[in-house]
Design a protein around this motif. Structure first.
Motif, mmCIF file in Angstrom:
data_model
loop_
_atom_site.group_PDB
_atom_site.id
_atom_site.type_symbol
_atom_site.label_atom_id
_atom_site.label_comp_id
_atom_site.label_asym_id
_atom_site.label_seq_id
_atom_site.Cartn_x
_atom_site.Cartn_y
_atom_site.Cartn_z
ATOM 1 N N HIS A 257 0.847 -1.199 0.000
ATOM 2 C CA HIS A 257 0.000 0.000 0.000
ATOM 3 C C HIS A 257 0.880 1.244 0.000
ATOM 4 O O HIS A 257 2.086 1.147 0.241
ATOM 5 C CB HIS A 257 -0.899 0.028 1.254
ATOM 6 N N ALA A 258 0.281 2.372 -0.248
ATOM 7 C CA ALA A 258 0.928 3.667 -0.003
ATOM 8 C C ALA A 258 -0.148 4.555 0.611
ATOM 9 O O ALA A 258 -1.303 4.547 0.167
ATOM 10 C CB ALA A 258 1.447 4.272 -1.301
ATOM 11 N N ALA A 259 0.236 5.309 1.629
ATOM 12 C CA ALA A 259 -0.748 6.142 2.344
ATOM 13 C C ALA A 259 -0.134 7.501 2.658
ATOM 14 O O ALA A 259 1.085 7.634 2.724
ATOM 15 C CB ALA A 259 -1.169 5.460 3.642
ATOM 16 N N CYS A 260 -0.964 8.497 2.836
ATOM 17 C CA CYS A 260 -0.456 9.797 3.278
ATOM 18 C C CYS A 260 -1.581 10.619 3.899
ATOM 19 O O CYS A 260 -2.768 10.289 3.751
ATOM 20 C CB CYS A 260 0.174 10.572 2.133
ATOM 21 N N ARG A 261 -1.164 11.659 4.599
ATOM 22 C CA ARG A 261 -2.133 12.558 5.231
ATOM 23 C C ARG A 261 -2.663 13.532 4.185
ATOM 24 O O ARG A 261 -1.926 13.969 3.303
ATOM 25 C CB ARG A 261 -1.424 13.331 6.355
ATOM 26 N N VAL A 262 -3.935 13.847 4.245
ATOM 27 C CA VAL A 262 -4.504 14.889 3.388
ATOM 28 C C VAL A 262 -5.422 15.746 4.257
ATOM 29 O O VAL A 262 -5.723 15.382 5.390
ATOM 30 C CB VAL A 262 -5.347 14.318 2.203
ATOM 31 N N ASP A 263 -5.836 16.861 3.690
ATOM 32 C CA ASP A 263 -6.800 17.689 4.400
ATOM 33 C C ASP A 263 -7.842 18.143 3.384
ATOM 34 O O ASP A 263 -7.616 19.093 2.628
ATOM 35 C CB ASP A 263 -6.093 18.884 5.047
ATOM 36 N N PHE A 264 -8.954 17.414 3.379
ATOM 37 C CA PHE A 264 -9.976 17.710 2.376
ATOM 38 C C PHE A 264 -10.579 19.095 2.566
ATOM 39 O O PHE A 264 -11.182 19.637 1.654
ATOM 40 C CB PHE A 264 -11.078 16.632 2.393
ATOM 41 N N ARG A 265 -10.424 19.669 3.754
ATOM 42 C CA ARG A 265 -11.022 20.994 3.965
ATOM 43 C C ARG A 265 -10.186 22.092 3.320
ATOM 44 O O ARG A 265 -10.719 23.086 2.860
ATOM 45 C CB ARG A 265 -11.175 21.271 5.459
ATOM 46 N N SER A 266 -8.839 21.898 3.312
ATOM 47 C CA SER A 266 -8.016 22.995 2.780
ATOM 48 C C SER A 266 -7.417 22.672 1.411
ATOM 49 O O SER A 266 -7.055 23.586 0.682
ATOM 50 C CB SER A 266 -6.914 23.352 3.772
ATOM 51 N N GLN A 267 -7.316 21.383 1.030
ATOM 52 C CA GLN A 267 -6.689 21.080 -0.260
ATOM 53 C C GLN A 267 -7.727 21.150 -1.382
ATOM 54 O O GLN A 267 -8.875 20.733 -1.206
ATOM 55 C CB GLN A 267 -6.035 19.692 -0.214
ATOM 56 N N THR A 268 -7.294 21.668 -2.530
ATOM 57 C CA THR A 268 -8.217 21.757 -3.662
ATOM 58 C C THR A 268 -8.312 20.389 -4.338
ATOM 59 O O THR A 268 -7.480 19.515 -4.102
ATOM 60 C CB THR A 268 -7.687 22.762 -4.704
ATOM 61 N N SER A 269 -9.305 20.237 -5.222
ATOM 62 C CA SER A 269 -9.427 18.945 -5.901
ATOM 63 C C SER A 269 -8.229 18.686 -6.816
ATOM 64 O O SER A 269 -7.848 17.544 -7.024
ATOM 65 C CB SER A 269 -10.756 18.833 -6.645
ATOM 66 N N GLU A 270 -7.600 19.763 -7.338
ATOM 67 C CA GLU A 270 -6.363 19.567 -8.131
ATOM 68 C C GLU A 270 -5.282 18.961 -7.240
ATOM 69 O O GLU A 270 -4.570 18.046 -7.638
ATOM 70 C CB GLU A 270 -5.815 20.895 -8.684
#
Ligand code: AMP
Length: 290
Positions: free
Chosen positions: A197-210
């Protein structure tokens, strides 16, 4: 119900889901699959195993449909969604639909208006729709890229189940090992998760869909997933994304989709449950992904 003209207003998706669920249960359009849930502990995860005796019948129906398709009679349930299950457009390119045969309550499908193949790579419009859904509902979004990854329908659809999925401390069984708050922003392999697998942290509230699409690209790059027809599972919450390559649809007769890697299994009967206990859920996950 037409493309583009019935965009859901911001802040209305959750109420719409609940209202349509009640109505569709009343009309019989929604046909939940009854299950019993057992917990199987393996390598630090409380796997939730749901036993669904009526799954056999559903699998038989799906096989019959595949045979029809092979004979040239292709039926696409997402080409004209059932009005009682239809929720509205999320974006100009995607609409929201209640899963007709849910195992988990309020299980949502995120479907492309125009036909796209379930094995094609996820695109910027897919992430725009996911962004809309995750901004409205705190849930787990998942994608089964093709039949080897657990998909039964060839028309492109992502899915969402609301969180929490488990009653324990984490919101998902896999949280116990994934430890979302400790994930880095760059793709990584979580040492305690013993499947590829590969995993990482994201922040759907601040990151754009791009930016989210870029994260998906980075995860693919980490795993060497370049081509349209490569099977994989994507899992995403508001806080992390994980990609798992798939080598096969089932292991020792046990079928796995993306939810398996979050710690949720669905089996047909108690024999399958015992088989799963004997083999161990983690070995099954390794078996379908390496
Ligand atoms: P998957 O099996 O992962 O490809 O997800 C497709 C989902 O679509 C399944 O979970 C089915 O329960 C659901 N489904 C099948 N037919 C319909 C339909 N006519 N309307 C809504 N959902 C459906």
């Amino acid at each position: 119900m037409t493309e583009h003209t019935d965009l859901l207003l911001p802040g209305t998706l959750w109420d719409r889901i609940r209202e349509r669920t009640d109505r569709a249960l009343g009309t019989g359009a929604l046909q939940p699959i009854p299950t019993e849930c057992e917990v199987v502990l393996d390598e630090g995860i409380d796997f939730q195993v749901r036993i669904a005796p009526s799954l056999d019948q559903k699998i038989a129906e799906m096989r019959a449909q595949r045979e029809k398709e092979a004979a040239g009679e292709r039926f696409d349930p997402f080409a004209r969604p059932e009005p009682d299950l239809y929720l509205g457009s999320l974006t100009p390119s995607h609409y929201a639909l209640l899963n007709k045969f849910p195992v988990l309550e309020h299980h949502l499908l995120i479907v492309t208006w125009g036909y796209e193949d379930q094995q094609s790579l996820l695109t910027h419009p897919d992430f725009t729709a996911v962004d809309v859904v995750l901004s409205e509902i705190d849930g787990l979004v998942f994608y089964n890229a093709g039949p080897t990854a657990g998909a039964s329908q060839p028309h492109k659809h992502l899915q969402l189940v609301p969180l929490p999925l488990s009653d324990g401390e984490g919101r998902l069984p896999v949280d116990a090992l994934l430890e979302p708050e400790r994930l880095p922003e760059n793709p990584t392999r979580v040492a305690r998760l013993p499947f590829p697998h590969a995993a990482c942290r994201v922040d759907f509230r601040s990151q754009t869909s791009e930016q989210l699409e870029k994260v998906f690209y980075e995860l693919r790059r980490e795993l060497g997933i370049w081509y349209e027809d490569t099977p994989y599972n994507l899992l995403a919450t508001r806080h992390w994304m994980m990609l798992v390559p798939r080598a096969r649809e089932r292991f020792e007769g046990l079928m796995i989709n993306a939810l398996g890697f979050a710690g949720g299994f669905l089996v047909r009967n108690r024999d399958d449950l015992e088989q799963l206990r004997r083999i161990g859920p983690m070995r099954v996950l390794r078996g379908v992904s390496e």
